[in-house]
Design a protein around this motif. Structure first.
Motif, PDB file in Angstrom:
ATOM      1  N   VAL A  56       0.845  -1.201   0.000  1.00 15.23           N
ATOM      2  CA  VAL A  56       0.000   0.000   0.000  1.00 15.23           C
ATOM      3  C   VAL A  56       0.880   1.250   0.000  1.00 15.23           C
ATOM      4  CG1 VAL A  56      -1.707   1.320   1.321  1.00 15.23           C
ATOM      5  CG2 VAL A  56      -1.937  -1.162   1.095  1.00 15.23           C
ATOM      6  N   ASP A  57       1.934   1.257   0.817  1.00 22.30           N
ATOM      7  CA  ASP A  57       2.872   2.394   0.829  1.00 22.30           C
ATOM      8  C   ASP A  57       3.516   2.573  -0.546  1.00 22.30           C
ATOM      9  OD1 ASP A  57       2.459   2.790   3.591  1.00 22.30           O
ATOM     10  OD2 ASP A  57       4.081   1.390   4.101  1.00 22.30           O
ATOM     11  N   LEU A  58       3.876   1.462  -1.164  1.00 20.45           N
ATOM     12  CA  LEU A  58       4.497   1.517  -2.482  1.00 20.45           C
ATOM     13  C   LEU A  58       3.541   2.122  -3.504  1.00 20.45           C
ATOM     14  CD1 LEU A  58       6.706   0.868  -4.542  1.00 20.45           C
ATOM     15  CD2 LEU A  58       5.788  -1.467  -4.664  1.00 20.45           C
ATOM     16  N   VAL A  59       2.289   1.717  -3.490  1.00 23.97           N
ATOM     17  CA  VAL A  59       1.294   2.252  -4.437  1.00 23.97           C
ATOM     18  C   VAL A  59       1.127   3.752  -4.251  1.00 23.97           C
ATOM     19  CG1 VAL A  59      -1.146   2.197  -5.089  1.00 23.97           C
ATOM     20  CG2 VAL A  59       0.093   0.051  -4.719  1.00 23.97           C
ATOM     21  N   LYS A  60       1.035   4.200  -2.999  1.00 30.61           N
ATOM     22  CA  LYS A  60       0.898   5.641  -2.731  1.00 30.61           C
ATOM     23  C   LYS A  60       2.105   6.420  -3.251  1.00 30.61           C
ATOM     24  CE  LYS A  60      -1.973   5.137   1.390  1.00 30.61           C
ATOM     25  NZ  LYS A  60      -1.996   5.267   2.852  1.00 30.61           N
ATOM     26  N   CYS A  61       3.284   5.911  -2.981  1.00 24.80           N
ATOM     27  CA  CYS A  61       4.505   6.582  -3.432  1.00 24.80           C
ATOM     28  C   CYS A  61       4.596   6.567  -4.957  1.00 24.80           C
ATOM     29  CB  CYS A  61       5.727   5.909  -2.814  1.00 24.80           C
ATOM     30  SG  CYS A  61       7.274   6.764  -3.163  1.00 24.80           S
ATOM     31  N   ALA A  62       4.234   5.455  -5.573  1.00 26.52           N
ATOM     32  CA  ALA A  62       4.282   5.352  -7.032  1.00 26.52           C
ATOM     33  C   ALA A  62       3.374   6.388  -7.685  1.00 26.52           C
ATOM     34  CB  ALA A  62       3.888   3.942  -7.460  1.00 26.52           C
ATOM     35  N   LYS A  63       2.197   6.603  -7.127  1.00 32.19           N
ATOM     36  CA  LYS A  63       1.285   7.605  -7.682  1.00 32.19           C
ATOM     37  C   LYS A  63       1.916   8.988  -7.684  1.00 32.19           C
ATOM     38  CE  LYS A  63      -3.104   5.369  -6.734  1.00 32.19           C
ATOM     39  NZ  LYS A  63      -4.361   5.404  -5.995  1.00 32.19           N
ATOM     40  N   ARG A  64       2.646   9.309  -6.608  1.00 33.23           N
ATOM     41  CA  ARG A  64       3.322  10.613  -6.544  1.00 33.23           C
ATOM     42  C   ARG A  64       4.370  10.757  -7.648  1.00 33.23           C
ATOM     43  NH1 ARG A  64       3.554   9.347  -1.039  1.00 33.23           N
ATOM     44  NH2 ARG A  64       5.817   9.096  -1.101  1.00 33.23           N
ATOM     45  N   HIS A  65       4.878   9.628  -8.117  1.00 32.84           N
ATOM     46  CA  HIS A  65       5.921   9.641  -9.154  1.00 32.84           C
ATOM     47  C   HIS A  65       5.380   9.234 -10.527  1.00 32.84           C
ATOM     48  CE1 HIS A  65       9.229  10.600  -6.505  1.00 32.84           C
ATOM     49  NE2 HIS A  65       8.647   9.826  -5.611  1.00 32.84           N
ATOM     50  N   ARG A  66       4.077   9.395 -10.715  1.00 34.84           N
ATOM     51  CA  ARG A  66       3.423   9.101 -11.995  1.00 34.84           C
ATOM     52  C   ARG A  66       3.749   7.701 -12.497  1.00 34.84           C
ATOM     53  NH1 ARG A  66       5.092  14.306 -15.329  1.00 34.84           N
ATOM     54  NH2 ARG A  66       7.092  13.540 -14.628  1.00 34.84           N
ATOM     55  N   THR A  67       3.705   6.757 -11.579  1.00 35.18           N
ATOM     56  CA  THR A  67       4.024   5.366 -11.887  1.00 35.18           C
ATOM     57  C   THR A  67       2.854   4.486 -11.479  1.00 35.18           C
ATOM     58  OG1 THR A  67       6.385   5.769 -11.532  1.00 35.18           O
ATOM     59  CG2 THR A  67       5.638   3.489 -11.371  1.00 35.18           C
ATOM     60  N   SER A  68       2.452   3.589 -12.377  1.00 35.95           N
ATOM     61  CA  SER A  68       1.389   2.645 -12.043  1.00 35.95           C
ATOM     62  C   SER A  68       2.000   1.369 -11.455  1.00 35.95           C
ATOM     63  CB  SER A  68       0.553   2.315 -13.284  1.00 35.95           C
ATOM     64  OG  SER A  68       1.358   1.712 -14.274  1.00 35.95           O
ATOM     65  N   VAL A  69       1.218   0.688 -10.634  1.00 37.65           N
ATOM     66  CA  VAL A  69       1.668  -0.563 -10.021  1.00 37.65           C
ATOM     67  C   VAL A  69       0.749  -1.676 -10.496  1.00 37.65           C
ATOM     68  CG1 VAL A  69       2.074  -1.797  -7.855  1.00 37.65           C
ATOM     69  CG2 VAL A  69       2.574   0.651  -8.005  1.00 37.65           C
ATOM     70  N   HIS A  70       1.347  -2.738 -10.997  1.00 36.39           N
ATOM     71  CA  HIS A  70       0.604  -3.889 -11.494  1.00 36.39           C
ATOM     72  C   HIS A  70       1.062  -5.135 -10.749  1.00 36.39           C
ATOM     73  CE1 HIS A  70      -0.841  -1.558 -14.930  1.00 36.39           C
ATOM     74  NE2 HIS A  70       0.341  -0.987 -14.871  1.00 36.39           N
ATOM     75  N   THR A  71       0.114  -5.939 -10.345  1.00 38.27           N
ATOM     76  CA  THR A  71       0.435  -7.189  -9.661  1.00 38.27           C
ATOM     77  C   THR A  71       0.415  -8.310 -10.680  1.00 38.27           C
ATOM     78  OG1 THR A  71      -0.619  -6.357  -7.662  1.00 38.27           O
ATOM     79  CG2 THR A  71      -0.212  -8.723  -7.789  1.00 38.27           C
ATOM     80  N   SER A  72       1.511  -9.032 -10.779  1.00 34.43           N
ATOM     81  CA  SER A  72       1.580 -10.156 -11.701  1.00 34.43           C
ATOM     82  C   SER A  72       0.785 -11.326 -11.151  1.00 34.43           C
ATOM     83  CB  SER A  72       3.045 -10.576 -11.892  1.00 34.43           C
ATOM     84  OG  SER A  72       3.117 -11.729 -12.697  1.00 34.43           O
ATOM     85  N   SER A  73       0.120 -12.040 -12.021  1.00 37.39           N
ATOM     86  CA  SER A  73      -0.604 -13.246 -11.613  1.00 37.39           C
ATOM     87  C   SER A  73       0.332 -14.445 -11.538  1.00 37.39           C
ATOM     88  CB  SER A  73      -1.736 -13.530 -12.596  1.00 37.39           C
ATOM     89  OG  SER A  73      -1.209 -13.741 -13.893  1.00 37.39           O
ATOM     90  N   ARG A  74       1.569 -14.253 -11.920  1.00 41.48           N
ATOM     91  CA  ARG A  74       2.554 -15.339 -11.927  1.00 41.48           C
ATOM     92  C   ARG A  74       3.544 -15.172 -10.777  1.00 41.48           C
ATOM     93  NH1 ARG A  74       3.514 -16.766 -18.007  1.00 41.48           N
ATOM     94  NH2 ARG A  74       2.028 -15.368 -18.989  1.00 41.48           N
TER      95      ARG A  74
END
Length: 164
Positions: A56-74
């Motif tokens: 969750v912290d990573l997702v919040k920080c990524a948004k500040r840096h215009r970066t999307s977070v994707h979870t791999s199904s593998r």
């Protein structure tokens, strides 16, 4: 595809791992570093002690840096490559090849033996990471990639057709 993204997957050995990808991958690297993930050969790891950074912290920080977070199904490709290496009759060393910038996946071309499915995938699909399995005796290398568009399949290319 997002200009910058972080691909998160699970590693049996390392827990949560993350890889930066996209034309603006430095934005993703910044988010990963600010979030406290440690980097080892291009792969970032959540702290193993259970304290500090969460996804969750990573997702919040990524948004500040215009970066999307994707979870791999593998599962993490490094784990899958090591599992494959254990099933083959020869001794193989494994490594993960990170292609953060889309143009870098061209670095995987030397391991292509023919214009089969792996070659087509490299030409037409985004391959942000792969694994190599290299024979310790003869140096033959297998290229191991996730099959694009399929959740569980992988593609393997033998660089000189002696292992497979």
């Amino acid at each position: 595809m997002a200009e910058a993204q972080i691909i998160v997957s699970h590693s049996r050995e390392s827990g949560i791992v993350a890889i930066a990808s996209g034309e603006q991958y430095p934005w993703a690297h910044t988010a990963l570093a600010e979030s406290g993930l440690r980097r080892d050969d291009g792969v970032h790891h959540l702290p193993a002690d259970g304290n500090g950074t969460t996804v969750v912290d990573l997702v919040k920080c990524a948004k500040r840096h215009r970066t999307s977070v994707h979870t791999s199904s593998r599962r993490f490709i490094g784990d899958a490559a090591r599992d494959l290496a254990r099933q083959l009759p020869c001794q193989l060393d494994t490594s993960v090849e990170i292609c953060s910038h889309p143009a870098w996946q061209e670095d995987l071309v030397p391991w292509i033996w023919d214009s089969g499915e792996v070659g087509r995938a490299l030409q037409h699909e985004r391959i942000p990471y792969a694994a190599t399995l290299t024979g310790t005796v003869n140096g033959t290398t297998l290229l191991f990639v996730e099959r694009p568009g399929r959740q569980l399949d992988y593609l393997v290319e033998d660089d000189d057709s002696t292992l497979l």
